[in-house]
Design a protein around this motif. Structure first.
Motif, mmCIF file in Angstrom:
data_model
loop_
_atom_site.group_PDB
_atom_site.id
_atom_site.type_symbol
_atom_site.label_atom_id
_atom_site.label_comp_id
_atom_site.label_asym_id
_atom_site.label_seq_id
_atom_site.Cartn_x
_atom_site.Cartn_y
_atom_site.Cartn_z
ATOM 1 N N PRO A 154 0.849 -1.189 0.000
ATOM 2 C CA PRO A 154 0.000 0.000 0.000
ATOM 3 C C PRO A 154 0.887 1.242 0.000
ATOM 4 O O PRO A 154 2.074 1.176 0.319
ATOM 5 C CB PRO A 154 -0.773 -0.125 1.315
ATOM 6 N N ASP A 155 0.326 2.383 -0.371
ATOM 7 C CA ASP A 155 1.093 3.634 -0.348
ATOM 8 C C ASP A 155 1.338 4.109 1.074
ATOM 9 O O ASP A 155 2.427 4.581 1.413
ATOM 10 C CB ASP A 155 0.373 4.718 -1.138
ATOM 11 N N LEU A 156 0.294 4.025 1.876
ATOM 12 C CA LEU A 156 0.414 4.375 3.289
ATOM 13 C C LEU A 156 -0.280 3.317 4.136
ATOM 14 O O LEU A 156 -1.228 2.660 3.669
ATOM 15 C CB LEU A 156 -0.236 5.729 3.609
ATOM 16 N N VAL A 157 0.178 3.184 5.361
ATOM 17 C CA VAL A 157 -0.508 2.353 6.346
ATOM 18 C C VAL A 157 -0.849 3.250 7.527
ATOM 19 O O VAL A 157 -0.280 4.339 7.682
ATOM 20 C CB VAL A 157 0.360 1.166 6.793
ATOM 21 N N GLY A 158 -1.769 2.823 8.350
ATOM 22 C CA GLY A 158 -2.150 3.643 9.489
ATOM 23 C C GLY A 158 -2.752 2.809 10.599
ATOM 24 O O GLY A 158 -3.112 1.643 10.401
ATOM 25 N N PHE A 159 -2.828 3.422 11.768
ATOM 26 C CA PHE A 159 -3.486 2.725 12.877
ATOM 27 C C PHE A 159 -4.182 3.723 13.795
ATOM 28 O O PHE A 159 -3.791 4.892 13.895
ATOM 29 C CB PHE A 159 -2.491 1.862 13.645
ATOM 30 N N ARG A 174 -7.014 -0.471 15.447
ATOM 31 C CA ARG A 174 -7.481 -0.719 14.080
ATOM 32 C C ARG A 174 -6.333 -0.436 13.115
ATOM 33 O O ARG A 174 -5.668 0.593 13.236
ATOM 34 C CB ARG A 174 -8.671 0.170 13.731
ATOM 35 N N LEU A 175 -6.134 -1.310 12.148
ATOM 36 C CA LEU A 175 -5.089 -1.142 11.149
ATOM 37 C C LEU A 175 -5.719 -0.735 9.814
ATOM 38 O O LEU A 175 -6.763 -1.259 9.423
ATOM 39 C CB LEU A 175 -4.292 -2.431 10.977
ATOM 40 N N TYR A 176 -5.051 0.184 9.115
ATOM 41 C CA TYR A 176 -5.585 0.751 7.887
ATOM 42 C C TYR A 176 -4.578 0.637 6.747
ATOM 43 O O TYR A 176 -3.363 0.686 6.959
ATOM 44 C CB TYR A 176 -5.934 2.227 8.077
ATOM 45 N N SER A 177 -5.119 0.525 5.532
ATOM 46 C CA SER A 177 -4.308 0.505 4.320
ATOM 47 C C SER A 177 -4.865 1.547 3.358
ATOM 48 O O SER A 177 -6.084 1.661 3.189
ATOM 49 C CB SER A 177 -4.346 -0.884 3.668
ATOM 50 N N PHE A 178 -3.966 2.331 2.726
ATOM 51 C CA PHE A 178 -4.401 3.409 1.855
ATOM 52 C C PHE A 178 -3.648 3.371 0.526
ATOM 53 O O PHE A 178 -2.422 3.253 0.503
ATOM 54 C CB PHE A 178 -4.165 4.773 2.509
ATOM 55 N N GLU A 179 -4.384 3.477 -0.569
ATOM 56 C CA GLU A 179 -3.817 3.626 -1.904
ATOM 57 C C GLU A 179 -4.119 5.046 -2.370
ATOM 58 O O GLU A 179 -5.269 5.492 -2.318
ATOM 59 C CB GLU A 179 -4.425 2.613 -2.869
ATOM 60 N N ILE A 180 -3.085 5.784 -2.819
ATOM 61 C CA ILE A 180 -3.231 7.189 -3.181
ATOM 62 C C ILE A 180 -3.115 7.364 -4.691
ATOM 63 O O ILE A 180 -2.181 6.855 -5.310
ATOM 64 C CB ILE A 180 -2.161 8.052 -2.492
ATOM 65 N N TYR A 209 -8.791 2.018 2.099
ATOM 66 C CA TYR A 209 -9.336 3.174 1.383
ATOM 67 C C TYR A 209 -8.543 3.458 0.115
ATOM 68 O O TYR A 209 -7.322 3.303 0.071
ATOM 69 C CB TYR A 209 -9.291 4.419 2.267
ATOM 70 N N LEU A 210 -9.274 3.905 -0.909
ATOM 71 C CA LEU A 210 -8.695 4.453 -2.125
ATOM 72 C C LEU A 210 -8.876 5.961 -2.038
ATOM 73 O O LEU A 210 -9.999 6.455 -1.872
ATOM 74 C CB LEU A 210 -9.412 3.880 -3.352
ATOM 75 N N VAL A 211 -7.767 6.705 -2.140
ATOM 76 C CA VAL A 211 -7.764 8.151 -1.900
ATOM 77 C C VAL A 211 -7.331 8.869 -3.174
ATOM 78 O O VAL A 211 -6.375 8.454 -3.832
ATOM 79 C CB VAL A 211 -6.789 8.500 -0.750
ATOM 80 N N ALA A 212 -8.024 9.959 -3.528
ATOM 81 C CA ALA A 212 -7.656 10.712 -4.736
ATOM 82 C C ALA A 212 -7.951 12.192 -4.553
ATOM 83 O O ALA A 212 -8.862 12.580 -3.797
ATOM 84 C CB ALA A 212 -8.401 10.180 -5.950
ATOM 85 N N ALA A 213 -7.165 13.020 -5.254
ATOM 86 C CA ALA A 213 -7.379 14.469 -5.207
ATOM 87 C C ALA A 213 -8.423 14.912 -6.218
ATOM 88 O O ALA A 213 -9.148 15.881 -5.991
ATOM 89 C CB ALA A 213 -6.061 15.195 -5.461
ATOM 90 N N GLU A 214 -8.500 14.228 -7.340
ATOM 91 C CA GLU A 214 -9.468 14.575 -8.381
ATOM 92 C C GLU A 214 -10.314 13.342 -8.678
ATOM 93 O O GLU A 214 -9.792 12.305 -9.074
ATOM 94 C CB GLU A 214 -8.752 15.024 -9.661
ATOM 95 N N ILE A 215 -11.610 13.452 -8.461
ATOM 96 C CA ILE A 215 -12.536 12.351 -8.726
ATOM 97 C C ILE A 215 -13.594 12.851 -9.697
ATOM 98 O O ILE A 215 -14.246 13.873 -9.451
ATOM 99 C CB ILE A 215 -13.193 11.827 -7.438
ATOM 100 N N SER A 216 -13.750 12.146 -10.788
ATOM 101 C CA SER A 216 -14.709 12.553 -11.818
ATOM 102 C C SER A 216 -16.112 12.700 -11.226
ATOM 103 O O SER A 216 -16.547 11.875 -10.412
ATOM 104 C CB SER A 216 -14.726 11.519 -12.945
ATOM 105 N N ASN A 217 -16.813 13.745 -11.646
ATOM 106 C CA ASN A 217 -18.185 13.973 -11.184
ATOM 107 C C ASN A 217 -19.227 13.408 -12.138
ATOM 108 O O ASN A 217 -20.429 13.638 -11.958
ATOM 109 C CB ASN A 217 -18.423 15.475 -11.000
ATOM 110 N N ASP A 218 -18.758 12.676 -13.160
ATOM 111 C CA ASP A 218 -19.692 12.043 -14.084
ATOM 112 C C ASP A 218 -20.598 11.088 -13.317
ATOM 113 O O ASP A 218 -20.132 10.257 -12.523
ATOM 114 C CB ASP A 218 -18.903 11.271 -15.149
#
Length: 306
Positions: free
Chosen positions: A143-148, A172-178, A205-214
């Motif tokens: 993953p790009d980032l991990v968290g807890f 709780r353990l977390y995994s993040f893809e950026i 979680y999948l994380v993004a700065a720009e998400i299409s509004n379609d």
């Protein structure tokens, strides 16, 4: 040389869209004007006229028009493989701000949001540090980032001690893809990359700065999120406090210990992450320096106000 052939030569050499005036100026600078027989006081008008005729009458014309003010010309086979940000700059003179930062730059904003709004400590996993394997062996493993999350500030000391003594540590353990952006072009690859490298965690979680509004895209994003339990977070780079969880992740009670062990063996950052969690449980203390820095909000705004 035919004038049209000279134009092709110049467009190939420069590899960028040009106005007819720029094409002729380039020809003069390199004395290419001596290669053609052009009469009249405005040879650039002759150039544009011949290009338009070619585009109109030749079914397989390689000339294309780029932009409007001013009109520029290029070759179709040169434009096909250009990055979108270069095309935008050549067409409008504007720079796509999304392409002035990297995915790892987004970690700054996300760590701020995760800490302040999800009470999660995050750590970047540098895949470059993993053991070298055959190509594809570790693809989509990290993953790009991990968290807890550890409720030190939310629970009384006695409750924490009781949970530890009963073997039900409330971590709780977390995994993040950026990703910089999500749309129909990359959603499936990005989504299943997230699924692949997050099976070990309680929440992903999948994380993004720009998400299409379609609307169709958002329907597909919701369907994938619900089907696989992957949450979606939208980052606001100009106003990080306005970032939000679009779809929450589904909480998994069981951790994938085999994958945790594999990640620990492969990557020193993940090994440190697990060691820090163990230290946290033992001491009932979180060592902030073990995780990604939490930037000041004004510093973040300044950084992304490009």
């Amino acid at each position: 040389m035919k004038l049209k052939d000279l134009v092709v030569k110049i467009l190939v050499e420069t590899a960028m869209p040009m106005t007819s005036e720029e094409i002729w100026k380039y020809a003069l600078e390199r004395k290419y004007d001596q290669l053609v027989n052009v009469k009249g006081k405005t040879p650039w008008n002759t150039i544009s006229a011949q290009i338009y005729v070619d585009m109109k009458e030749e079914p397989n014309s390689n000339f294309i028009k780029v932009g409007r003010r001013p009109v520029k010309f290029s070759l179709a086979n040169l434009e096909q493989n250009k990055p979108e940000e270069i095309k935008l700059f050549e067409r409008t003179g504007e720079i796509d701000k999304r392409n002035k930062y990297t995915e790892r730059d987004l970690h700054k904003v996300f760590s701020y949001f995760a800490y302040n709004y999800m009470r999660i400590y995050t750590k970047t996993i540098f895949h470059e540090k993993s053991k070298k394997k055959d190509k594809g062996a570790n693809e989509w493993l990290h993953p790009d980032l991990v968290g807890f999350y550890f409720p030190l500030k939310d629970w009384e000391k006695q409750v924490l001690e009781l949970s530890n003594n009963t073997g039900s540590t409330p971590i709780r353990l977390y995994s993040f893809e950026i990703k910089k952006e999500l749309d129909f072009r990359n959603i499936r690859a990005a989504f299943f990359q997230t699924v692949s490298n997050s099976s070990w965690a309680n929440e992903s979680y999948l994380v993004a700065a720009e998400i299409s509004n379609d609307n169709d895209f958002l329907d597909e994003l919701r369907r994938l999120s619900v089907s696989f339990g992957i949450g979606i977070i939208r980052l606001n780079l100009q106003e990080p406090d306005d970032s939000s969880i679009i779809y929450p992740a589904k909480y998994k009670t069981e951790l994938d210990w085999d994958t945790i062990n594999k990640l620990l063996e492969e990557n020193p950052d993940f090994k440190e992450f697990i060691s820090d969690i163990n230290a946290c449980i033992t001491s009932n203390r979180i060592y902030d320096t073990a995780y990604d820095e939490i930037y000041d909000i004004e510093d973040l705004k300044s950084y992304f106000n490009i």
